[in-house]
Scaffold this motif. Sequence first.
Motif, PDB file in Angstrom:
ATOM      1  N   LEU A 334      88.654  80.307  75.338  1.00  0.00           N
ATOM      2  CA  LEU A 334      89.277  78.961  74.873  1.00  0.00           C
ATOM      3  C   LEU A 334      89.504  78.993  73.561  1.00  0.00           C
ATOM      4  O   LEU A 334      88.776  79.635  72.610  1.00  0.00           O
ATOM      5  CB  LEU A 334      88.318  77.646  75.137  1.00  0.00           C
ATOM      6  CG  LEU A 334      88.682  76.356  74.829  1.00  0.00           C
ATOM      7  CD1 LEU A 334      89.847  76.178  75.796  1.00  0.00           C
ATOM      8  CD2 LEU A 334      87.489  75.503  74.775  1.00  0.00           C
ATOM      9  N   VAL A 335      90.923  78.653  73.136  1.00  0.00           N
ATOM     10  CA  VAL A 335      91.316  78.514  71.895  1.00  0.00           C
ATOM     11  C   VAL A 335      91.808  77.430  71.462  1.00  0.00           C
ATOM     12  O   VAL A 335      92.436  76.765  72.448  1.00  0.00           O
ATOM     13  CB  VAL A 335      92.847  79.696  71.804  1.00  0.00           C
ATOM     14  CG1 VAL A 335      93.333  79.180  70.306  1.00  0.00           C
ATOM     15  CG2 VAL A 335      92.243  81.110  71.734  1.00  0.00           C
ATOM     16  N   VAL A 336      91.258  76.708  70.487  1.00  0.00           N
ATOM     17  CA  VAL A 336      91.701  75.503  70.323  1.00  0.00           C
ATOM     18  C   VAL A 336      92.425  75.466  68.736  1.00  0.00           C
ATOM     19  O   VAL A 336      91.601  76.114  67.689  1.00  0.00           O
ATOM     20  CB  VAL A 336      90.438  74.336  70.031  1.00  0.00           C
ATOM     21  CG1 VAL A 336      91.010  73.021  69.696  1.00  0.00           C
ATOM     22  CG2 VAL A 336      89.805  74.647  71.318  1.00  0.00           C
ATOM     23  N   ILE A 337      93.508  74.847  68.376  1.00  0.00           N
ATOM     24  CA  ILE A 337      94.223  74.770  67.081  1.00  0.00           C
ATOM     25  C   ILE A 337      94.324  73.275  66.716  1.00  0.00           C
ATOM     26  O   ILE A 337      94.647  72.413  67.435  1.00  0.00           O
ATOM     27  CB  ILE A 337      95.549  75.413  67.341  1.00  0.00           C
ATOM     28  CG1 ILE A 337      95.455  76.905  67.510  1.00  0.00           C
ATOM     29  CG2 ILE A 337      96.298  75.438  65.800  1.00  0.00           C
ATOM     30  CD1 ILE A 337      96.776  77.770  67.844  1.00  0.00           C
ATOM     31  N   GLY A 338      93.689  73.008  65.533  1.00  0.00           N
ATOM     32  CA  GLY A 338      94.046  71.487  65.363  1.00  0.00           C
ATOM     33  C   GLY A 338      93.294  71.389  63.790  1.00  0.00           C
ATOM     34  O   GLY A 338      93.053  71.891  63.176  1.00  0.00           O
ATOM     35  N   ARG A 339      93.214  69.831  63.475  1.00  0.00           N
ATOM     36  CA  ARG A 339      92.716  69.431  62.240  1.00  0.00           C
ATOM     37  C   ARG A 339      91.395  68.946  62.401  1.00  0.00           C
ATOM     38  O   ARG A 339      91.222  68.061  63.508  1.00  0.00           O
ATOM     39  CB  ARG A 339      93.731  68.267  61.946  1.00  0.00           C
ATOM     40  CG  ARG A 339      95.023  68.831  61.131  1.00  0.00           C
ATOM     41  CD  ARG A 339      95.464  67.684  60.268  1.00  0.00           C
ATOM     42  NE  ARG A 339      96.629  68.177  59.602  1.00  0.00           N
ATOM     43  CZ  ARG A 339      97.884  68.287  60.219  1.00  0.00           C
ATOM     44  NH1 ARG A 339      97.999  67.766  61.367  1.00  0.00           N
ATOM     45  NH2 ARG A 339      98.565  69.069  59.523  1.00  0.00           N
ATOM     46  N   ASP A 340      90.732  68.861  61.506  1.00  0.00           N
ATOM     47  CA  ASP A 340      89.417  68.475  61.501  1.00  0.00           C
ATOM     48  C   ASP A 340      88.418  68.366  62.662  1.00  0.00           C
ATOM     49  O   ASP A 340      88.014  67.314  63.113  1.00  0.00           O
ATOM     50  CB  ASP A 340      89.464  66.647  61.275  1.00  0.00           C
ATOM     51  CG  ASP A 340      90.358  66.256  59.726  1.00  0.00           C
ATOM     52  OD1 ASP A 340      90.181  67.107  58.720  1.00  0.00           O
ATOM     53  OD2 ASP A 340      91.060  65.422  59.940  1.00  0.00           O
ATOM     54  N   LEU A 341      88.481  69.559  63.404  1.00  0.00           N
ATOM     55  CA  LEU A 341      87.687  69.764  64.594  1.00  0.00           C
ATOM     56  C   LEU A 341      86.309  69.987  64.135  1.00  0.00           C
ATOM     57  O   LEU A 341      86.172  70.858  63.301  1.00  0.00           O
ATOM     58  CB  LEU A 341      88.643  70.722  65.378  1.00  0.00           C
ATOM     59  CG  LEU A 341      89.922  70.200  65.953  1.00  0.00           C
ATOM     60  CD1 LEU A 341      90.730  71.479  66.690  1.00  0.00           C
ATOM     61  CD2 LEU A 341      89.806  69.207  66.734  1.00  0.00           C
TER      62      LEU A 341
END
Length: 355
Positions: A334-341
Motif C-alpha cells: 500500500l502506498v499513501v501520499i498525503g499531508r499530516d498523515l
Amino acid sequence: MTTANDGKIPVTVLTGYLGAGKTTLLNRILSENHGTRYAVIVNEFGEIGIDNDLLVESDEEIFEMNNGCICCTVRGDLIRTVENLMKRKGSFDAIVVETTGVADPAPVAQTFFMDDDVRDKAKLDAVVAVVDCRHVLQRLADTAEAEDQIAFADVVLLNKTDLVTAAELAAVEARIQSINPYARLHRTERCSIALDAVLNRGAFDLDRVLSLDPHFLEPAEHAHECGPDCDHDHGHDHDHGHHHHDHDHDHDHAHDAPHAVKSVSITAGELDPQVFFQWIGNVSQVQGPNILRLKGIMAFRDDPQRYVVQGVHMILEGDHQRDWKADEARESRLVVIGRDLDFAALETGFKACEA
Ligand SMILES: Nc1nc2c(ncn2[C@@H]2O[C@H](COP(=O)(O)OP(=O)(O)OP(=O)(O)O)[C@@H](O)[C@H]2O)c(=O)[nH]1
C-alpha cells in the motif's frame, strides 16, 4: 496508440501551475501526427476563453468550460461535457482535460471514479503535471496547489530546463521526488517529449503499470526516466541495486515543513479481506481529506486473484485484477501520499489486517 483494451476512452488530466507550459504541451499533442484523435476539454477562469485562442488550429475538437474553477463549481459541468462527448463516441479516441493552473487536480480525477455513467465509458489514464523549473520552488513555498499537483501526478514534466542551471535542476528534481517518489520525471524544454511518455500511460491501471515496471510501488531511485536532454550519468543502469525499502525511510525527507506532502509505502502478508475493507474504509473517512493518492495491491487469504485498491481523498475503489502468478510472492503493498498523515497508525493498522 490505442484506446484502453476494455473499450473505455482514456482520459489524461493535465495540471501544472500558471504558466508552467500546459498549453505548450497541449499544442504538441494536437499537432503531432500520432494517429489518435483527441477531444480536449479546457477549463477557463472568467468569461473569455483565452487558453482556447492560444491553441493551435487543428482538427481536434476543443470543448471549453468557462464556469469558473474546475475544482469546486464545475464538476457537474465536467460530467455533462464528458457525457455530451460520449454521445458522439467514434469521433475521437481519447480525451485530454486541461485544468486551470491553480486547481487541485483531485476533484477532476474523482469525477472519473464517482460518476457511474462517466465511469462506464471513460477511464482515467494518467495525471500529468507540467512544472516550471525556474519558479517551482518559489510556488511550492507560497501555495498548497503547486504541491498538490505534484503529489497527485503520475508523470511530471520538469519543463523550462533552459532557464535553470544544472545544479538548480538537480535541486528541483530532488524536491519533486521528495513530494512524490512515485511519479515518472522527464526533463523537458518547451515540453518536448515523446508523447507516449505522457499519453496512454495506464497509470490508473495499476496492474498494467506493475507489469511494465515491477518496482512501481517502491519509491525513489528508479523514478527518473531520462529524456533527450537529460545529463544524467548514463554509465550505470538506473534499475541497478534496487532493493526493498523499509517503509520508514520513505518519508525521511529534508523537507519537514508542517503540512508538507509525504508518502509512505507499507508491505504486509496475506490479508483478511473483511478486516482490510473495514480498516481502509475507516482510514479514508477519517484521514481522507489529507490523502491525495492511495494505491495498493492486496493479497487476500484464499483468494487466487490480486486485488487492486485506488483512492483519491475520501473515494475508494477496488477490483480484482488477475490471478497471482505461481512465482509471485503473495504480498500486500500500500502506498499513501498525503499531508499530516499518521504513518505509524497506517502501518500498524495495515499490518493488523493480516490474516
Ligand atoms: N524558456 C522557456 N519558455 C517556455 C517553455 N515552455 C513554455 N514556455 C513559455 O512559457 C509561457 C507559458 O506557457 P504556456 O504553455 O502558455 O503555460 P500554461 O501552463 O498553459 O499557462 P496558463 O494557461 O497560464 O496556466 C509561454 O510563453 C511559453 O512559450 C520552456 O521550456 N522554456
